[in-house]
Design a protein around this motif. Structure first.
Motif, PDB file in Angstrom:
ATOM      1  N   GLY A 184       1.069   1.521  -2.485  1.00 30.28           N
ATOM      2  CA  GLY A 184       0.401   1.949  -1.264  1.00 30.28           C
ATOM      3  C   GLY A 184      -0.911   2.914  -1.309  1.00 30.28           C
ATOM      4  O   GLY A 184      -1.404   3.178  -0.417  1.00 30.28           O
ATOM      5  N   SER A 185      -1.350   3.091  -2.765  1.00 31.62           N
ATOM      6  CA  SER A 185      -2.810   3.738  -2.944  1.00 31.62           C
ATOM      7  C   SER A 185      -3.224   2.981  -4.122  1.00 31.62           C
ATOM      8  O   SER A 185      -2.858   2.837  -5.047  1.00 31.62           O
ATOM      9  N   ASP A 202       4.114   7.164   4.819  1.00 30.82           N
ATOM     10  CA  ASP A 202       3.308   6.626   5.953  1.00 30.82           C
ATOM     11  C   ASP A 202       4.405   6.824   7.149  1.00 30.82           C
ATOM     12  O   ASP A 202       4.064   6.462   8.355  1.00 30.82           O
ATOM     13  N   SER A 208      -7.056   4.622   1.208  1.00 31.74           N
ATOM     14  CA  SER A 208      -7.121   5.812   0.017  1.00 31.74           C
ATOM     15  C   SER A 208      -8.430   5.862  -0.436  1.00 31.74           C
ATOM     16  O   SER A 208      -8.701   6.965  -0.859  1.00 31.74           O
ATOM     17  N   MET A 264       4.223  -2.139   3.214  1.00 31.31           N
ATOM     18  CA  MET A 264       3.535  -1.255   4.176  1.00 31.31           C
ATOM     19  C   MET A 264       3.287  -1.638   5.400  1.00 31.31           C
ATOM     20  O   MET A 264       2.838  -0.700   6.317  1.00 31.31           O
ATOM     21  N   CYS A 283       5.053  15.132   2.436  1.00 32.02           N
ATOM     22  CA  CYS A 283       3.977  14.097   2.523  1.00 32.02           C
ATOM     23  C   CYS A 283       3.313  13.891   1.262  1.00 32.02           C
ATOM     24  O   CYS A 283       2.775  14.715   0.687  1.00 32.02           O
ATOM     25  N   SER A 333       7.548  11.410   2.200  1.00 33.55           N
ATOM     26  CA  SER A 333       7.030  10.619   3.415  1.00 33.55           C
ATOM     27  C   SER A 333       5.476  10.211   3.048  1.00 33.55           C
ATOM     28  O   SER A 333       4.630  10.819   2.571  1.00 33.55           O
ATOM     29  N   GLN A 366       6.944   2.281  -1.411  1.00 32.85           N
ATOM     30  CA  GLN A 366       5.680   2.481  -0.779  1.00 32.85           C
ATOM     31  C   GLN A 366       4.604   3.169  -1.860  1.00 32.85           C
ATOM     32  O   GLN A 366       3.606   3.076  -1.828  1.00 32.85           O
ATOM     33  N   TYR A 378      -3.743  -1.771   3.163  1.00 28.77           N
ATOM     34  CA  TYR A 378      -3.074  -0.429   3.312  1.00 28.77           C
ATOM     35  C   TYR A 378      -3.661   0.482   2.160  1.00 28.77           C
ATOM     36  O   TYR A 378      -4.290   1.795   2.282  1.00 28.77           O
ATOM     37  N   ASN A 401       7.369   6.017   7.443  1.00 28.95           N
ATOM     38  CA  ASN A 401       7.907   4.510   7.672  1.00 28.95           C
ATOM     39  C   ASN A 401       9.106   4.755   7.058  1.00 28.95           C
ATOM     40  O   ASN A 401       9.166   4.401   5.842  1.00 28.95           O
TER      41      ASN A 401
END
Length: 460
Positions: A91-92, A456, A273, A264, A435, A454, A87, A269, A458
């Motif tokens: 993810g960002s 997201d 960000s 994701m 997070c 963490s 992730q 996704y 998931n």
């Protein structure tokens, strides 16, 4: 695919086909690397400079950047095949995947408790590669071996040296920006396929290296589109150029979206960000880079190249000057939009592109044959600008962090035992969710029972 303006090939006689035509050899200065001996010398220089910069980074490992520490920890998670690692990889947009993937092979051979060694090595490697690329471009433009006097100017810059030893991806972005600018300039001037390939590869990789440089990379592609739109070439030729230039960046962006969809559950996704405002500025360590007089001078040099090239109707010079000046506008725009911390890679590329702009202006005035006094003048100006920045860095207000990002992360790790004792007093089987990307430098490479990364929520 042939790049020719003729529609029908000329007739070839049998006697002509049986003749042995000697291969056409270009001059040694017509390529960045030159001949075989030059390739060996470049590789040796790359290893030597990387070793020197890496040794300097090891001495300042406690001052490693936040990006380097987080990237190293994400590599550990990827090696352990965790969901959090996958992730964090895609993810960002602020943490693009290429810098992590470049660190990954090095991190696989380094112990997790040894510190951000992989990040420092990668930043040193691309810093040395950027200097060698800059020298290769100057040598191809006729500056010869004396081009080292000009190419070595960034070494005096404290900002450049800091990026080479702190484990960040700024030097990677710089290398790809130089490759993209060089490819566009030479493509507009000479129309050779290899320059279009340099441009396409540089912009494609830049999109997944630094989101701050993504608008600049799109500007490079826009230069190709505008040039071909007004060129008298045939339609099939233009289509081929568009495909070769635009397809690699689109392909890379599509792969990033596909990975977000697979990991994701949402193809866009990573774009979320970017939807932050100036309110989060206080949550980001540091106040962002300051636009100093050296940055303004570098942008001014690029702007002077635009004026000179426009007077001589040289499209390549105009494009190179606009690319250099656009970096300052991009940094100002990001600061105005509430992203002052994002201007670091952009401002880092300003000075090297100004060096390219000044060198190209000299070749333009002297018809591709720079003289010794011209080389000395450019080297003197470049070294003076770097020296002034170094003096300003020593005399100006540049407060150093207490123990650097790596030292702060080590201090935070001492909190975990207190948190763990407190949570165990509340429950026998606790789970603490840490997070965001800051969870990686906090928890480190070790797996702590009860603490979960963490990204997201998931956890499948």
């Amino acid at each position: 695919m042939a790049f020719s303006s003729r529609s029908d090939p000329p007739a070839i006689r049998l006697s002509d086909a049986t003749k042995r035509v000697p291969p056409v050899r270009e001059r040694a200065s017509s390529s960045i690397l030159g001949g075989p001996r030059s390739v060996v010398a470049v590789l040796f220089g790359l290893l030597l400079m990387t070793a020197i910069l890496f040794a300097g980074g090891l001495r300042r490992a406690e001052s490693a950047s936040r990006e380097g520490i987080v990237g190293e920890a994400v590599c550990r998670q990827l090696i352990a095949n965790t969901t959090a690692g996958r992730q964090a990889l895609v993810g960002s947009a602020w943490w693009p995947p290429l810098p992590t993937l470049v660190r990954l092979p090095v991190a696989a051979f380094v112990e997790g408790e040894a510190g951000p060694l992989a990040s420092i090595l990668v930043s040193a490697l691309f810093g040395a590669a950027a200097l060698l690329l800059l020298h290769g471009i100057l040598r191809e433009w006729g500056f010869g071996r004396w081009g080292w006097l000009i190419a070595a100017a960034p070494v005096l810059s404290p900002v450049f040296l800091k990026e080479c030893v702190n484990g960040s991806s700024g030097t990677t972005a710089l290398f790809l920006a130089l490759l993209s600018a060089y490819g566009l300039t030479q493509w507009l001037a000479r129309k050779k396929l290899r320059f279009l390939i340099y441009l396409a590869i540089g912009t494609a990789l830049l999109l997944i290296t630094s989101v701050e440089m993504a608008p600049w990379a799109l500007l490079v592609l826009l230069g190709v589109v505008i040039d071909e739109s007004f060129s008298p070439s045939k339609r099939w030729y233009k289509e081929a150029v568009f495909i070769l230039a635009v397809f690699p960046p689109l392909y890379v962006a599509g792969v990033w979206m596909l990975l977000n969809w697979l990991v994701m559950g949402d193809a866009l996704y990573f774009v979320r960000s970017l939807l932050v405002s100036a309110a989060v500025q206080d949550l980001v360590p540091g106040s962002g880079p300051e636009i100093a007089a050296g940055h303004l001078a570098s942008a001014g040099i690029s702007l002077l190249l635009v004026i000179l090239a426009a007077a001589r109707r040289n499209r390549a010079g105009i494009a190179l000057g606009l690319l250099g000046f656009a970096l300052l506008l991009l940094a100002l725009a990001m600061g105005a939009r509430g992203f002052p911390w994002a201007g670091g890679p952009v401002l880092l590329c300003l000075f090297p592109l100004a060096i390219l702009g000044a060198s190209y202006a000299v070749t333009l005035v002297m018809n591709g044959r720079p003289t010794g006094p011209a080389v000395a003048a450019i080297a003197g100006v470049a070294l003076a600008m770097s020296g002034a920045e170094a003096l300003r860095h020593r005399a100006g207000p540049y407060p150093e962090p207490r123990a650097g990002e790596y030292g702060l992360a080590t201090e935070r790790n001492q909190w975990l035992s207190r948190i763990e004792r407190h949570v165990l007093n509340q429950s026998r089987c606790p789970t603490v969710f840490v997070c965001g990307y800051d969870s990686f430098p906090l928890l480190g490479a070790r797996v702590r029972p009860g603490f979960v990364h963490s990204m997201d929520f998931n956890f499948d």
